[in-house]
Every structure is written in structure tokens, then in C-alpha cells.
Design an enzyme around this catalytic site. Structure first.
Site, PDB file in Angstrom:
ATOM      1  N   SER A  17       5.499  -3.025  -2.050  1.00  0.00           N
ATOM      2  CA  SER A  17       5.277  -1.583  -2.192  1.00  0.00           C
ATOM      3  C   SER A  17       3.909  -1.184  -1.635  1.00  0.00           C
ATOM      4  CB  SER A  17       5.407  -1.158  -3.657  1.00  0.00           C
ATOM      5  OG  SER A  17       4.466  -1.813  -4.476  1.00  0.00           O
ATOM      6  N   HIS A 130      -6.734  -5.800  -6.219  1.00  0.00           N
ATOM      7  CA  HIS A 130      -6.666  -6.412  -7.540  1.00  0.00           C
ATOM      8  C   HIS A 130      -6.593  -5.320  -8.605  1.00  0.00           C
ATOM      9  CE1 HIS A 130      -7.050  -9.360 -10.666  1.00  0.00           C
ATOM     10  NE2 HIS A 130      -8.128  -8.779 -11.142  1.00  0.00           N
TER      11      HIS A 130
END
Length: 221
Positions: A17, A130
Site C-alpha cells: 500500500s 517506520h
């Protein structure tokens, strides 16, 4: 040079995605780049289909065959040799395309010195997405740990960062960050979905900022 499109190699492990966000941004011009290859360490990663649909070359590079070829004699160093050789070949694969930047977008493999050192020598930065703020919840279970900490009353927000990759996991210099408040009563799945929706924006912003920094460094070199 600022008008030149940066050549990106994107490393993925899953649905892709965040890769799709990069593909869309390249297509609509909000990211001054082109993706020259997508590399996955998972054969069934849906991100490979996203890349193929966008006519982007792909490669599958899996650790399992290296574990079979390089079984370590010592249990304490199990697969150390395999991982080292895997990352060495990954560096060769990536550098053959001569990218300007490598983007880890949901890449679930800790990069070894045998990958990072050749990329550094070639002056090709590696950046990573992250789902946590700098210095918090490093590693693969950041969202789980953040949600647990919220439930325990230790935090009221988490975040996302795009950062440069170094040997220490999730400890490289941040490029962009964004705080994500955790809402009382929301499930972990709901939090995770909100984080992902913000990731799609931030990975584009962080990648463009890394590109701008790279162009400036080359101009001053």
C-alpha cells in the site's frame, strides 16, 4: 538537477500500500521520481502485482535458498553466513539498476553491512518507513507496543517517521515525522488503519525530501 527525476528502487515484503502511494505520486507529479524496480523478499507479496500493473520491473529475492546453501555450523551463529550472502547479492541486484535512492516500504528484513556498505560506497542513500517516532518502539512490533503502552496509560500518542537506514535498527537520522494521537476506546485495528493512512502521505513527503537533500549534496560535491 532539481528537474531531474530521481530513480527509485523500492523494497517491499507485503501488500504494497505504501508502494502504491509512491506509484501514484510519481504518476501525478507530486513526487519527482520514477520507480525503476520493486524488489520483494516474499513471493506472494501483493505489492509485486501492484508494480506489474504499473509496468514497473520486479524482482523476487528470498532468504530461504541462502539458508539452504549456507547452513551455519554453530547454533549461536545460525544463518549468519546466509544472511550476509543474501544481502551481498541484494546489493548487487539493486546497484545494477543504478538507482539514486532505495526506499524500504514495508520491507521486513534487517539490512546487513554487506548491503549497506556497498550502497554507501555508491552514494545511494537508503530510507525506511517506520510506524513510530524516533527512539520509540523500534523493530517489527511498533504498533503493538504503542497500543499496549497506551492501554497502560504510559503514552497518549504514537507516530510515524521516514528515516535514513543505518546498522542500528530504526535508529537512523529522521527525515520527516508525524505524531498520531491514540483515541480512547479505539481498537488496535482502528489505530493501525489510521497510521497506514498517514503513512501513505508521509512516505511521499519523506522520499521527496530525501531526493531534494541528495540533489543538493551532489551539487555541492
Amino acid at each position: 538537477m532539481s528537474e531531474t527525476k530521481a530513480k527509485l528502487t523500492v523494497l517491499i515484503s507485503g501488500s504494497g500500500s505504501n508502494l502504491q502511494a509512491l506509484i501514484d505520486a510519481c504518476a501525478n507529479g507530486s513526487l519527482n521520481a520514477e520507480i525503476i524496480r520493486v524488489v520483494s523478499n516474499k513471493k506472494a507479496a501483493f505489492g509485486l502485482e501492484r508494480a506489474q500493473k504499473a509496468h514497473i520491473p520486479t524482482a523476487y529475492h528470498n532468504l530461504l535458498e541462502y539458508k539452504k546453501r549456507f547452513p551455519d555450523a554453530s547454533e549461536s551463529k545460525k544463518f549468519e553466513h546466509a544472511r550476509s550472502e543474501y544481502d551481498r547479492d541484494l546489493a548487487t541486484l539493486v546497484l545494477a539498476d543504478k538507482p539514486d535512492l532505495v526506499v524500504c516500504a514495508g520491507w521486513m528484513h534487517i539490512l546487513a553491512p554487506t548491503f549497506l556498505e556497498p550502497l554507501k560506497e555508491a552514494a545511494v542513500p537508503v530510507i525506511n518507513l517506520h510506524p513510530a517516532l524516533p527512539g520509540q518502539f523500534n523493530g517489527a512490533h511498533a504498533i503493538d507496543e504503542a497500543y499496549r503502552a497506551f492501554q497502560e496509560g504510559k503514552i497518549d500518542h504514537t507516530g510515524i517517521m521516514i528515516h535514513y537506514v543505518i546498522l542500528e535498527v530504526d535508529m537512523g537520522e529522521p527525515i520527516v515525522t508525524r505524531e498520531i494521537p491514540i483515541r480512547k476506546g479505539e481498537s488496535q485495528d482502528e489505530l493501525e488503519q489510521r497510521i497506514h493512512e498517514n503513512e501513505w502521505q508521509l512516505i511521499v513527503q519523506g522520499t521527496q525530501k530525501a531526493i531534494n537533500t541528495l540533489w543538493k549534496s551532489r551539487q555541492s560535491a
